[in-house]
Design a protein around this motif. Structure first.
Motif, PDB file in Angstrom:
ATOM      1  N   ASN A  47      73.804   5.609  15.432  1.00 35.60           N
ATOM      2  CA  ASN A  47      74.589   4.494  15.401  1.00 35.60           C
ATOM      3  C   ASN A  47      75.962   4.880  15.664  1.00 35.60           C
ATOM      4  N   SER A  48      76.861   3.569  16.479  1.00 34.93           N
ATOM      5  CA  SER A  48      77.449   3.729  17.076  1.00 34.93           C
ATOM      6  C   SER A  48      77.589   2.606  17.543  1.00 34.93           C
ATOM      7  N   SER A  49      79.778   2.023  17.929  1.00 33.31           N
ATOM      8  CA  SER A  49      79.699   0.864  18.119  1.00 33.31           C
ATOM      9  C   SER A  49      79.094   0.504  19.283  1.00 33.31           C
ATOM     10  N   ASP A  50      79.583   2.011  20.351  1.00 33.66           N
ATOM     11  CA  ASP A  50      78.458   1.691  21.616  1.00 33.66           C
ATOM     12  C   ASP A  50      76.886   1.181  21.476  1.00 33.66           C
ATOM     13  N   MET A  51      76.318   1.608  20.112  1.00 35.10           N
ATOM     14  CA  MET A  51      75.028   1.339  20.152  1.00 35.10           C
ATOM     15  C   MET A  51      74.929  -0.080  19.911  1.00 35.10           C
ATOM     16  N   VAL A  52      76.112  -1.069  19.646  1.00 30.30           N
ATOM     17  CA  VAL A  52      75.654  -2.467  18.833  1.00 30.30           C
ATOM     18  C   VAL A  52      76.508  -3.022  20.498  1.00 30.30           C
ATOM     19  N   GLY A  57      80.150  -5.150   5.677  1.00 28.57           N
ATOM     20  CA  GLY A  57      78.664  -4.629   5.459  1.00 28.57           C
ATOM     21  C   GLY A  57      79.235  -3.301   5.800  1.00 28.57           C
ATOM     22  N   VAL A  58      78.127  -1.995   5.446  1.00 37.70           N
ATOM     23  CA  VAL A  58      78.553  -0.983   6.265  1.00 37.70           C
ATOM     24  C   VAL A  58      76.861  -0.999   6.288  1.00 37.70           C
ATOM     25  N   THR A  59      76.093  -0.191   7.257  1.00 41.37           N
ATOM     26  CA  THR A  59      75.519   0.048   8.111  1.00 41.37           C
ATOM     27  C   THR A  59      75.569   1.567   8.188  1.00 41.37           C
ATOM     28  N   VAL A  60      74.369   1.971   7.589  1.00 39.86           N
ATOM     29  CA  VAL A  60      74.082   2.958   7.323  1.00 39.86           C
ATOM     30  C   VAL A  60      72.902   3.750   7.724  1.00 39.86           C
ATOM     31  N   LEU A  61      71.441   2.518   7.903  1.00 37.49           N
ATOM     32  CA  LEU A  61      69.973   2.964   7.567  1.00 37.49           C
ATOM     33  C   LEU A  61      70.292   2.847   9.954  1.00 37.49           C
ATOM     34  N   PRO A  62      69.271   3.552  10.307  1.00 37.52           N
ATOM     35  CA  PRO A  62      69.250   3.301  11.632  1.00 37.52           C
ATOM     36  C   PRO A  62      69.043   2.273  12.317  1.00 37.52           C
ATOM     37  N   LEU A  63      69.838   1.675  13.338  1.00 36.54           N
ATOM     38  CA  LEU A  63      69.339   1.037  14.504  1.00 36.54           C
ATOM     39  C   LEU A  63      69.056   0.741  15.152  1.00 36.54           C
ATOM     40  N   LEU A  82      72.736  -2.084   2.176  1.00 37.33           N
ATOM     41  CA  LEU A  82      71.592  -2.227   2.328  1.00 37.33           C
ATOM     42  C   LEU A  82      70.802  -0.055   2.545  1.00 37.33           C
ATOM     43  N   GLY A  83      70.270   0.125   1.906  1.00 38.23           N
ATOM     44  CA  GLY A  83      70.009   1.766   1.998  1.00 38.23           C
ATOM     45  C   GLY A  83      68.350   1.811   1.532  1.00 38.23           C
ATOM     46  N   VAL A  84      67.958   2.740   1.937  1.00 34.68           N
ATOM     47  CA  VAL A  84      66.743   3.252   1.770  1.00 34.68           C
ATOM     48  C   VAL A  84      66.513   4.413  -0.318  1.00 34.68           C
ATOM     49  N   PRO A  85      65.570   4.194  -0.706  1.00 35.16           N
ATOM     50  CA  PRO A  85      66.016   4.016  -2.207  1.00 35.16           C
ATOM     51  C   PRO A  85      66.678   5.928  -2.238  1.00 35.16           C
ATOM     52  N   THR A  86      66.209   6.777  -1.538  1.00 36.86           N
ATOM     53  CA  THR A  86      66.611   8.024  -1.396  1.00 36.86           C
ATOM     54  C   THR A  86      67.912   8.391  -1.173  1.00 36.86           C
ATOM     55  N   ASN A  87      68.519   7.236  -0.237  1.00 32.50           N
ATOM     56  CA  ASN A  87      69.898   7.418   0.046  1.00 32.50           C
ATOM     57  C   ASN A  87      70.656   7.001  -1.356  1.00 32.50           C
ATOM     58  N   TYR A  88      69.830   6.229  -2.032  1.00 26.78           N
ATOM     59  CA  TYR A  88      70.704   5.579  -3.629  1.00 26.78           C
ATOM     60  C   TYR A  88      70.559   7.467  -4.386  1.00 26.78           C
ATOM     61  N   GLY A 100      66.230  -1.755   9.086  1.00 26.14           N
ATOM     62  CA  GLY A 100      66.827  -2.117   7.924  1.00 26.14           C
ATOM     63  C   GLY A 100      68.234  -1.861   8.836  1.00 26.14           C
ATOM     64  N   GLY A 101      68.183  -1.324   9.812  1.00 23.83           N
ATOM     65  CA  GLY A 101      69.984  -1.280  10.487  1.00 23.83           C
ATOM     66  C   GLY A 101      70.235  -2.224  11.194  1.00 23.83           C
ATOM     67  N   LEU A 102      69.339  -2.327  11.943  1.00 31.23           N
ATOM     68  CA  LEU A 102      69.625  -3.849  12.926  1.00 31.23           C
ATOM     69  C   LEU A 102      69.705  -5.051  12.370  1.00 31.23           C
ATOM     70  N   CYS A 103      68.859  -4.872  11.675  1.00 30.09           N
ATOM     71  CA  CYS A 103      68.524  -6.764  11.120  1.00 30.09           C
ATOM     72  C   CYS A 103      69.014  -6.585   9.977  1.00 30.09           C
ATOM     73  N   VAL A 104      69.373  -6.121   8.729  1.00 28.78           N
ATOM     74  CA  VAL A 104      69.699  -5.887   6.880  1.00 28.78           C
ATOM     75  C   VAL A 104      70.921  -5.161   7.216  1.00 28.78           C
ATOM     76  N   TYR A 105      72.464  -4.714   7.271  1.00 25.82           N
ATOM     77  CA  TYR A 105      72.610  -6.949   7.556  1.00 25.82           C
ATOM     78  C   TYR A 105      73.218  -6.592   9.371  1.00 25.82           C
ATOM     79  N   LEU A 106      73.917  -6.577   9.810  1.00 27.41           N
ATOM     80  CA  LEU A 106      74.381  -6.638  10.929  1.00 27.41           C
ATOM     81  C   LEU A 106      74.318  -7.548  11.419  1.00 27.41           C
ATOM     82  N   SER A 107      73.044  -7.786  11.722  1.00 24.90           N
ATOM     83  CA  SER A 107      72.868  -8.614  12.896  1.00 24.90           C
ATOM     84  C   SER A 107      73.722 -10.015  12.166  1.00 24.90           C
TER      85      SER A 107
END
Ligand code: ADP
Length: 506
Positions: free
Chosen positions: A65-70, A204-210, A256-262, A214-221
């Motif tokens: 993930n990076s701003s370049d990717m966005v 928001g913070v985007t931590v799940l892969p884009l 947003l994270g997956v259970p393992t993150n939390y 989960g990364g792209l659509c919640v909540y980035l976009s």
């Protein structure tokens, strides 16, 4: 009536150019909407002029993930091109398969993936421009953006056109490209805004892969749709995540994270005294969160918004209202505003509350289909446009949904889906494997991990280590089984299919 898809970044750049849009945490680059608009424009020009990308062409990405990717993803929007963010955990043969399937005009990668990108392109054997991207280094991407000059072709954007293809593996063992259209993304943004109160003040913070919904659509976009701002983390790191969650000066509202993150965050010593109850929306999904985990966060005043969704639903399909999180502990909630859900038996008949059956969903966020797979697309739907999720669920008398099991042969390791068929295919390429079956077994750290059961030819001298090493060469590491059991024979049913439920899970 055909509807036009508007460019969210361009619109916000006009109305509030100085508002923050994206903060790339690793490189500490902060971009306003005006900056983002300019970079997206330059990126689109670069892709068009230098890589020959036009409407409908694919661009594959291999990067953290990076701003370049966005900006690459939104440059595709501006060009009407289709972005294919690839899972960087995949092994070279898996990446090569995806390249062969989507045939991109360009593959953009960051230095850590240079070797894999080149090797995969070699294995695929097709033509694609390789673009190296690094944070601000004099790489082709950054210098290309600086030199970008020209006119972007005027694109006739239709809401039903695909914007992104996200590959998801399947029970067939081959990844399928789920198409995400502009309309799906708009309705997803509305769903998230309504249920998670997303506005232009959201951060928001985007931590799940884009490369995941989960990364792209919640909540980035959805946040970019609303004109809010996003912090982009390159990868999940528990301590850094907790720092972001506790630093009130950042103004973080959504994550947003997956259970393992939390789970990892809750195991940090600093979690005990951490104050996180100011966070407005702490979403969890992608796999079933343990009830104890929901309770741990609830004890800190955080009612996690447990959501259910799939790649094919372009993000959340159901979510629990925060005020019901404890009363309906473990429920993934109610269908979001722009979808319908129901539970059916094996013949597709509607089931009453409390019966377990397959969860079906329909609505404007459900995929337009799998890339160039009309048959697989047709098989995924029942008459009336109901998408078959393969998840076993029940609904209680108040209409709240609970995911109880999976009908599809799949397990989830650290938030990543693993389809045993893929691993079994790889195992059958190993000399000495006469028959095999893979299942997911419970694991404290990852939720589930793979276990392979193998009937081996004695002469081949197979060992657990050799089997695991072979899988690691062929597949992403998270898919490789963590344990191997050698058996004299596998259990079979009358038709000869392996009865996986009879294999030992302990
Ligand atoms: P995601 O990126 O949301 O994980 P995938 O397409 O990779 O999307 O995986 C979707 C599958 O993950 C679902 O079909 C379901 O089996 C599982 N899943 C998603 N959310 C939940 C949840 N809240 N509880 C249990 N399983 C879930």
């Amino acid at each position: 009536m055909s509807l036009r898809a508007f460019d969210w970044i361009a619109k916000h750049a006009e109305a509030r150019p100085r508002s923050p849009a994206v903060h790339d945490l690793l490189s500490n680059r902060e971009y306003t909407y005006a900056d983002m608009h300019d970079r997206v424009e330059r990126c689109a020009l670069f892709l068009h002029e230098r890589c020959g990308v036009g409407k409908g062409d694919r661009i594959a990405l291999l990067m953290h993930n990076s701003s370049d990717m966005v900006e690459l993803i939104f440059a595709c929007w501006r060009l009407g091109a289709i972005c294919v963010p690839m899972n960087w955990r995949l092994a070279v043969p898996e990446i090569a398969y995806i390249l062969g399937d989507c045939k991109p005009k360009a593959v953009v990668y960051t230095p850590e993936f240079e070797e894999s990108a080149k090797a995969a392109l070699g294995q695929y054997g097709g033509e694609a421009m390789l673009v190296d991207a690094a944070d601000g280094d004099p790489c082709l991407y950054e210098s290309g953006l600086r030199a970008a000059y020209g006119n972007i072709p005027i694109i006739d954007h239709d809401m039903e056109d695909p914007w992104v293809i996200l590959y998801t593996s399947g029970t067939t063992g081959r990844p399928k490209g789920a198409m995400i259209t502009y309309a799906m993304q708009l309705f997803n943004a509305i769903n998230c805004a309504v249920h998670m109160e997303i506005t232009m003040s959201s951060r928001g913070v985007t931590v799940l892969p884009l490369f995941h919904v989960g990364g792209l659509c919640v909540y980035l976009s959805p946040i970019l749709h609303a004109g809010g701002s996003n912090i982009i983390m390159d990868q999940f790191e528990a301590e850094e995540m907790l720092r972001l969650m506790t630093d009130r000066s950042l103004g973080l509202t959504h994550m947003l994270g997956v259970p393992t993150n939390y789970l990892f965050i809750s195991q940090l010593p600093a979690f005990k005294d951490a104050q996180i109850d100011h966070l407005q929306s702490v979403g969890v999904g992608g796999a079933a969160p343990p009830l104890a985990l929901l309770e741990t966060y609830a004890a800190k005043g955080v009612m996690m918004e447990h959501a259910w969704g799939m790649t094919e639903t372009s993000s959340i399909g159901t979510t629990i209202p925060k005020h019901m999180a404890l009363e309906k502990l473990g429920s993934c909630g109610l269908p979001v505003v722009h979808v319908e859900t129901k539970i059916v038996d094996e013949d597709g008949n509607d089931l009453p509350p409390e019966s377990v059956g397959e969860l079906l969903i329909r609505g404007p966020t459900v995929t337009a289909g799998y890339w160039q797979l009309p048959e697989a697309t047709a098989q995924a739907f029942l008459p009336g446009g109901w998408f078959k999720t393969g998840d076993a669920a029940r609904m209680d008398a108040d209409g709240y949904y609970y995911i109880v099991d999976r009908w599809k042969d799949m397990f989830i390791s650290g938030g990543e889906n693993v389809y045993p068929a893929e691993i079994e295919n790889a195992l059958y390429r190993l000399n000495g494997v006469a028959e095999c079956a893979v299942i997911g077994v419970p694991d404290q750290k990852w939720g589930e991990v793979g276990r392979a059961f193998i009937v081996a030819d004695a002469s081949a001298g197979l060992t657990e280590d050799r089997v695991i090493d072979h899988c690691r060469d062929q597949l992403a590491n998270y898919k490789a089984p963590k344990s191997v059991r050698f058996l004299d024979e596998l259990p079979h049913n009358a038709t000869g299919k392996v009865t996986k439920h009879m294999l030992p899970r302990d």
